[in-house]
Write a protein that holds these residues in place. Structure first.
Motif, PDB file in Angstrom:
ATOM      1  N   HIS A  70       0.925  -1.128   0.066  1.00 48.33           N
ATOM      2  CA  HIS A  70      -0.126  -0.073   0.167  1.00 48.33           C
ATOM      3  C   HIS A  70       0.760   1.420   0.181  1.00 48.33           C
ATOM      4  N   ALA A 123      -6.471  -3.193   4.284  1.00 49.01           N
ATOM      5  CA  ALA A 123      -6.445  -2.434   2.878  1.00 49.01           C
ATOM      6  C   ALA A 123      -6.929  -1.045   3.037  1.00 49.01           C
ATOM      7  N   PRO A 150       1.081  -5.217   2.891  1.00 48.84           N
ATOM      8  CA  PRO A 150      -0.570  -5.566   3.173  1.00 48.84           C
ATOM      9  C   PRO A 150      -0.539  -6.206   4.249  1.00 48.84           C
ATOM     10  N   GLU A 199      -3.878   1.612  -3.083  1.00 53.60           N
ATOM     11  CA  GLU A 199      -3.892   0.009  -2.691  1.00 53.60           C
ATOM     12  C   GLU A 199      -2.775  -0.668  -3.344  1.00 53.60           C
TER      13      GLU A 199
END
Length: 250
Positions: A25, A82, A77, A55
């Motif tokens: 991310h 998220a 991640p 993302e």
């Protein structure tokens, strides 16, 4: 990623657009200069007062209209949830900017983060994820059809000069009524609304670039009066140009 999170601080010269896809991310921002970001049929400008949260695995196009110093952060991640959306652009709060600066000490490395560094990155993620729930409205559509993309390009190239919708339509080979329908169908906005946003974005770019007087910037982006420029700028950013410049000069 070897670390749970790491900072990416680097200075780049002016560069054309290139596609990026990160495995973490990505909090993309600049500490000096400005970045241009395009994704999902829209385009944004990122001066030091703004950031993009992307993302992992989301493709973006980034260009550098002027020399820029990045102050970005990548999160594994597995380290964070998220983001609220695949891509969000938002204004950075003073706290978020302070955390980005403090995290700049820890770049990519095989060494694990210290407890202090992990706490900082955790706090930065929490603040950024919350800010991402309030996207910035200063965005310009990129267009889908070749004709509309060309019309957007011509409009952006001529912000400071004589600019007539009829001339733009003629150059892209469409009747004005047909081009107007393309704008409504592909952007959900009129050409005038897109023009206003482009002018504000160009002004933001100039505000981030140096100390050019605001009146000169207003005229350079196509406004004939400072009051009209200030009103349009405030309508889109909720700040005056002076306040916006001060927000990333702290």
């Amino acid at each position: 990623m070897n670390r749970k999170a790491y900072s990416f601080v680097r200075t780049f010269p002016q560069e054309p657009a290139r596609t990026l896809k990160m495995d973490g991310h990505y909090l993309l921002c600049a500490s000096a200069g400005a970045l241009r970001l395009e994704a999902q049929g829209q385009a944004w400008l990122l001066p030091p007062a703004r950031a993009a949260l992307i993302e992992a695995g989301q493709a973006i196009k980034v260009s550098i209209p002027q020399p820029v110093t990045t102050a970005s952060v990548l999160f594994d991640p597995r380290f964070t949830a998220a983001p609220p959306a695949p891509l969000t652009v938002f204004d950075l709060s003073p706290l978020a900017r302070a955390l980005v600066n403090e995290c700049g000490t820890w770049g990519e490395s095989d060494e694990p983060l210290t407890a202090y560094a992990e706490t900082l990155f955790t706090a930065l993620a929490a603040v950024s994820w919350r800010l991402a729930e309030r996207p910035s409205p200063v965005v310009v559509p990129a267009g889908r059809s070749p004709e509309l993309r060309r019309a957007l390009q011509l409009t952006e190239e001529r912000l400071g000069g004589e600019l007539r919708f009829e001339d733009v339509a003629e150059e892209v080979g469409l009747a004005p009524r047909s081009l107007a329908r393309r704008f409504e169908d592909e952007t959900g906005m009129t050409w005038r609304a897109v023009l206003r946003r482009m002018r504000v974005l160009r002004a933001i770019e100039e505000l981030a670039a140096g100390d050019t007087p605001i009146t000169k910037i207003a005229f350079a982006v196509g406004y004939t009066s400072l009051s009209a420029f200030n009103a349009a700028f405030r309508q889109l950013t909720a700040r005056t140009p002076t306040e916006y410049r001060a927000s990333f000069r702290t």
